[in-house]
Design a protein around this motif. Sequence first.
Motif, PDB file in Angstrom:
ATOM      1  N   GLY A  96      -4.413  -2.049 -17.436  1.00 47.01           N
ATOM      2  CA  GLY A  96      -5.022  -2.495 -18.672  1.00 47.01           C
ATOM      3  C   GLY A  96      -4.255  -1.978 -19.875  1.00 47.01           C
ATOM      4  N   ASN A  97      -4.912  -1.158 -20.708  1.00 51.46           N
ATOM      5  CA  ASN A  97      -4.263  -0.564 -21.881  1.00 51.46           C
ATOM      6  C   ASN A  97      -3.974   0.928 -21.710  1.00 51.46           C
ATOM      7  OD1 ASN A  97      -4.312  -2.998 -23.368  1.00 51.46           O
ATOM      8  ND2 ASN A  97      -6.474  -2.652 -23.876  1.00 51.46           N
ATOM      9  N   ALA A  98      -4.153   1.436 -20.487  1.00 49.32           N
ATOM     10  CA  ALA A  98      -3.952   2.866 -20.237  1.00 49.32           C
ATOM     11  C   ALA A  98      -2.466   3.138 -20.027  1.00 49.32           C
ATOM     12  CB  ALA A  98      -4.756   3.313 -19.020  1.00 49.32           C
ATOM     13  N   LEU A  99      -1.813   3.689 -21.060  1.00 47.26           N
ATOM     14  CA  LEU A  99      -0.374   3.928 -20.983  1.00 47.26           C
ATOM     15  C   LEU A  99      -0.045   5.006 -19.953  1.00 47.26           C
ATOM     16  CD1 LEU A  99       0.540   3.906 -24.796  1.00 47.26           C
ATOM     17  CD2 LEU A  99       0.817   2.052 -23.128  1.00 47.26           C
ATOM     18  N   LEU A 100       1.156   4.919 -19.400  1.00 47.82           N
ATOM     19  CA  LEU A 100       1.626   5.907 -18.442  1.00 47.82           C
ATOM     20  C   LEU A 100       2.041   7.184 -19.156  1.00 47.82           C
ATOM     21  CD1 LEU A 100       3.934   3.633 -16.248  1.00 47.82           C
ATOM     22  CD2 LEU A 100       1.633   4.389 -15.669  1.00 47.82           C
ATOM     23  N   GLU A 104       5.561  10.256 -15.552  1.00 44.78           N
ATOM     24  CA  GLU A 104       5.512   9.184 -14.540  1.00 44.78           C
ATOM     25  C   GLU A 104       6.525   8.093 -14.868  1.00 44.78           C
ATOM     26  OE1 GLU A 104       2.352   6.169 -12.335  1.00 44.78           O
ATOM     27  OE2 GLU A 104       1.674   7.431 -14.012  1.00 44.78           O
ATOM     28  N   VAL A 105       6.651   7.776 -16.180  1.00 44.40           N
ATOM     29  CA  VAL A 105       7.651   6.776 -16.582  1.00 44.40           C
ATOM     30  C   VAL A 105       9.037   7.212 -16.135  1.00 44.40           C
ATOM     31  CG1 VAL A 105       8.819   5.732 -18.553  1.00 44.40           C
ATOM     32  CG2 VAL A 105       6.328   5.914 -18.546  1.00 44.40           C
ATOM     33  N   LEU A 106       9.380   8.458 -16.376  1.00 41.97           N
ATOM     34  CA  LEU A 106      10.711   8.950 -16.028  1.00 41.97           C
ATOM     35  C   LEU A 106      10.928   8.975 -14.520  1.00 41.97           C
ATOM     36  CD1 LEU A 106      11.124  11.807 -18.661  1.00 41.97           C
ATOM     37  CD2 LEU A 106      12.474   9.705 -18.490  1.00 41.97           C
ATOM     38  N   ARG A 107       9.871   9.343 -13.760  1.00 41.59           N
ATOM     39  CA  ARG A 107      10.022   9.370 -12.305  1.00 41.59           C
ATOM     40  C   ARG A 107      10.329   7.973 -11.761  1.00 41.59           C
ATOM     41  NH1 ARG A 107       5.773  12.994 -12.508  1.00 41.59           N
ATOM     42  NH2 ARG A 107       4.244  11.378 -11.975  1.00 41.59           N
ATOM     43  N   LEU A 108       9.608   6.972 -12.232  1.00 42.23           N
ATOM     44  CA  LEU A 108       9.846   5.605 -11.775  1.00 42.23           C
ATOM     45  C   LEU A 108      11.186   5.087 -12.282  1.00 42.23           C
ATOM     46  CD1 LEU A 108       6.263   4.111 -12.367  1.00 42.23           C
ATOM     47  CD2 LEU A 108       7.253   4.855 -10.202  1.00 42.23           C
ATOM     48  N   PHE A 109      11.479   5.382 -13.555  1.00 41.69           N
ATOM     49  CA  PHE A 109      12.699   4.897 -14.182  1.00 41.69           C
ATOM     50  C   PHE A 109      13.940   5.509 -13.522  1.00 41.69           C
ATOM     51  CE2 PHE A 109      15.799   5.184 -17.798  1.00 41.69           C
ATOM     52  CZ  PHE A 109      16.102   3.825 -17.829  1.00 41.69           C
ATOM     53  N   CYS A 110      13.888   6.800 -13.198  1.00 41.81           N
ATOM     54  CA  CYS A 110      15.049   7.457 -12.583  1.00 41.81           C
ATOM     55  C   CYS A 110      15.362   6.875 -11.200  1.00 41.81           C
ATOM     56  CB  CYS A 110      14.786   8.963 -12.471  1.00 41.81           C
ATOM     57  SG  CYS A 110      14.956   9.829 -14.047  1.00 41.81           S
ATOM     58  N   LEU A 196       7.470  -0.225 -18.997  1.00 42.68           N
ATOM     59  CA  LEU A 196       6.840   1.013 -18.534  1.00 42.68           C
ATOM     60  C   LEU A 196       6.208   1.774 -19.699  1.00 42.68           C
ATOM     61  CD1 LEU A 196       9.570   2.278 -16.022  1.00 42.68           C
ATOM     62  CD2 LEU A 196       7.261   1.518 -15.428  1.00 42.68           C
ATOM     63  N   LEU A 197       6.823   1.673 -20.864  1.00 39.68           N
ATOM     64  CA  LEU A 197       6.337   2.423 -22.026  1.00 39.68           C
ATOM     65  C   LEU A 197       5.213   1.715 -22.777  1.00 39.68           C
ATOM     66  CD1 LEU A 197       9.801   3.574 -23.451  1.00 39.68           C
ATOM     67  CD2 LEU A 197       8.145   4.971 -22.183  1.00 39.68           C
ATOM     68  N   THR A 198       5.182   0.377 -22.694  1.00 42.43           N
ATOM     69  CA  THR A 198       4.213  -0.379 -23.521  1.00 42.43           C
ATOM     70  C   THR A 198       3.243  -1.219 -22.711  1.00 42.43           C
ATOM     71  OG1 THR A 198       5.670  -2.296 -23.712  1.00 42.43           O
ATOM     72  CG2 THR A 198       5.952  -0.534 -25.341  1.00 42.43           C
ATOM     73  N   LEU A 199       3.533  -1.423 -21.408  1.00 40.34           N
ATOM     74  CA  LEU A 199       2.768  -2.322 -20.534  1.00 40.34           C
ATOM     75  C   LEU A 199       2.888  -3.777 -20.979  1.00 40.34           C
ATOM     76  CD1 LEU A 199      -0.494  -0.208 -20.026  1.00 40.34           C
ATOM     77  CD2 LEU A 199       1.651  -0.127 -18.748  1.00 40.34           C
ATOM     78  N   LYS A 200       3.889  -4.053 -21.831  1.00 45.50           N
ATOM     79  CA  LYS A 200       4.141  -5.413 -22.301  1.00 45.50           C
ATOM     80  C   LYS A 200       5.620  -5.716 -22.163  1.00 45.50           C
ATOM     81  CE  LYS A 200       0.454  -5.136 -25.785  1.00 45.50           C
ATOM     82  NZ  LYS A 200       0.146  -5.164 -27.242  1.00 45.50           N
ATOM     83  N   ARG A 201       5.954  -7.004 -22.137  1.00 50.36           N
ATOM     84  CA  ARG A 201       7.354  -7.391 -22.058  1.00 50.36           C
ATOM     85  C   ARG A 201       8.040  -7.191 -23.402  1.00 50.36           C
ATOM     86  NH1 ARG A 201       6.772 -12.900 -18.429  1.00 50.36           N
ATOM     87  NH2 ARG A 201       6.799 -11.859 -16.389  1.00 50.36           N
ATOM     88  N   ILE A 220      12.319  -5.481 -31.209  1.00 45.49           N
ATOM     89  CA  ILE A 220      11.200  -5.196 -30.312  1.00 45.49           C
ATOM     90  C   ILE A 220      10.114  -4.459 -31.074  1.00 45.49           C
ATOM     91  CG2 ILE A 220      12.571  -5.138 -28.173  1.00 45.49           C
ATOM     92  CD1 ILE A 220      12.722  -2.124 -28.449  1.00 45.49           C
ATOM     93  N   ALA A 221       8.898  -4.557 -30.558  1.00 46.61           N
ATOM     94  CA  ALA A 221       7.764  -3.860 -31.192  1.00 46.61           C
ATOM     95  C   ALA A 221       7.925  -2.350 -31.012  1.00 46.61           C
ATOM     96  CB  ALA A 221       6.460  -4.341 -30.568  1.00 46.61           C
ATOM     97  N   PRO A 222       7.400  -1.556 -31.933  1.00 43.85           N
ATOM     98  CA  PRO A 222       7.564  -0.103 -31.850  1.00 43.85           C
ATOM     99  C   PRO A 222       6.917   0.493 -30.602  1.00 43.85           C
ATOM    100  CG  PRO A 222       6.494  -0.772 -33.904  1.00 43.85           C
ATOM    101  CD  PRO A 222       6.656  -1.992 -33.079  1.00 43.85           C
ATOM    102  N   ILE A 223       7.445   1.661 -30.198  1.00 49.04           N
ATOM    103  CA  ILE A 223       6.942   2.389 -29.039  1.00 49.04           C
ATOM    104  C   ILE A 223       5.908   3.416 -29.506  1.00 49.04           C
ATOM    105  CG2 ILE A 223       7.619   3.786 -27.026  1.00 49.04           C
ATOM    106  CD1 ILE A 223       8.835   1.013 -27.069  1.00 49.04           C
ATOM    107  N   SER A 224       4.940   3.712 -28.669  1.00 49.38           N
ATOM    108  CA  SER A 224       3.896   4.693 -29.009  1.00 49.38           C
ATOM    109  C   SER A 224       4.510   6.059 -29.293  1.00 49.38           C
ATOM    110  CB  SER A 224       2.901   4.791 -27.848  1.00 49.38           C
ATOM    111  OG  SER A 224       2.019   5.867 -28.059  1.00 49.38           O
TER     112      SER A 224
END
Length: 708
Positions: A96-100, A104-110, A196-201, A220-224
Amino acid sequence: MDKYEKIRVVGRGAYGTVYLCRRLSDQKLVIIKQIPVEQMTGEERQVAVNESKVLAMLDHPNIIKYYENFLEDKALSIVMEYAEGGTLFDYLQHRGNALLEEGEVLRLFCQLLLSLQHVHSKQILHRDLKTQNILLNKRRDVVKIADFGISKILSSKSKAFTVVGTPCYISPELCEGKPYNQKSDIWAVGCVLYELLTLKRAFEADNLPALVMKIMRGSIAPISDRYTDYLKRLLLQMLHLDPDKRPSINKVIAEPIIIKTLANVYMEIGRVKCPLKIPKPFVVTSNSANSKVQSSNRKDSTKSLSRKSSNLVLNSSSSSLPKLRPLSTVYCWGYGVNTPVRLPLPHSDIQIAQVSTGRTQRVAVTKNGRLIIWESSSVGTDSTMLPGAVDQQYPSFIPRYLEGQSAVTIQHVSCGDMFTACLTDRGILMTYGSGAHGSLGHGDYHDVSQAKIVEELLGYEVVMVSCGASHVVAVTNDNEVFSWGRGDNGRLGLDSQESFASPQSVLLPVQSHIASVHCGLDCSLLLTTDKKVLACGSNRYNKLGLDDVGPNKKTNGKVDEMHTYSPVVSSPIHQLSIHSVAIGTAHAALVTDDNVCFTLGSNQFGQLGCETETNTPRIPCRPTFHDDVQITAVACGDMFTVALGSDGQVFSWGKSSRGRLGRQEDHSGIPQKVELNEEEPFTITSISCNHGNTLLATKPCVNQADSP
């Protein structure tokens, strides 16, 4: 699919259907992607097979593992690892709207970076990286990339041009139609990081032109603010409009924030969870491996027996049943079978379209595209007869259909030494048997028990194939010639004596259209549509007609070997229109449009069928027939020749030992008739000789209904 049990459909795509299956040998869950290649064009087939080719080149814990591929039900099936956690796209959607969290983002991204580094190290572009093609394990802490269907293997420092991939993830250079390389995959990975950072494309629009405009602007739209500036700067570097200013995969991995996470990733993935009960250590030895195979074979013995029993044919001697006239009859002789023996067929209403024989194989293609194999239950007569026995005992031949064919329509078959090539009606080539010398064309030297696609030729429509003792030549509908296998003597026509385990393109000396292809022990022949013969390989005894000789001139320029295809020049062969050719071990035979037979090569065993005038070395000659016979086709074995007459006669000559000639004759150097056990008029539909045996198919002259 005999080794797998389908459970359910887990996805459908542009190129096929994806099934979750259970491997019966170990109950392991696997994914099988079935791609219907039979109705595809050559280009589409190449795309379909590309995924298995690329996956086979890759071996990494963050890439979906490839197991095998096979052709069944007119579809290419690719068996690969099952990722239980689903796609990264689904995982992000369910949040949904629950950001990572950034960790966790870095673990998946790496892990995604590690997999891409392995791909790029093999000079491969993925070209379709997106969250739908990134899979997760059951705990959703291990990333595995998949879907290499449109990947491209690059040569060193090369670039690609084709516009492929999902529009939302394509790079600016792709939008402009410019050449691209690994930096386009870096752009796609940047798009995945943004997701991964925004849950959006990163780039979305209602239509393609608007999407292209957004990508070309790179806005691109700003990051949180919950994420560090360092991670945001790395994202902007990967999404730089200029590909030269984007970091390479190695530079991204070298970033301090990435290196720190990588250390943790390696520790987490490499950690082994200790079960409550520690099993005994498993040591792989030759005995344990064999015992596992034997155990598996014992479990499957009942199924295997029932499966094979449906293909076996038992002879019935019941006189109460009406005698049905068969639509086809197949005879064999040689290897101790001294006179033509009828081979049993699975059904009486089968029509045989073509036969082929190898050193040990006897196979036939039916009119409806099934492949029949005859297996011998015993060896020749000289090893089975008891001392003092007078009755001749022949081996029993048991027919069965090719296992795993399952709805694939076979159009042509050719046998080599211990291996077989099958050609489907859609131009797909499959091989099985001994992999010695790379004769199967699979890029290795492994034996294959069931027919397997020659993947290198899936992008072509093969229309002709011929097997020599240890090499193969194939021709496509675009008149392209490919060869592979053993290469000494120049038999592959590649201007070398090098051997190849996968198909190699052959350059012809002149622009010629190929009518048929014929491989011998150590040479190859091409018959062109203008009735001329091109030859390469060993020319010992001038069996290929490459010496400039004739009845009225001396030998001029003896040719021992030819490493490229060259026109036959021996007189009078070079002036005649040839419609049929055959190659033996040390001799060859040709038939002209006027139904006249010529033979070339060694006459040591009388295989040329000529009398004393054939003592002249290396000169083509005409076999001596007692009657004025019109010859329509020929076949050559190791030391003998078989010819077909226009009225259905069969003639043989050459060495007579072990039943090679299909008759008992002391004088074997002159063509003599072979008597077939036919009570009514018949037509010979196909003949094949190899080494010391012959296979021949007939059909009645009276028109009968075609078999189903």
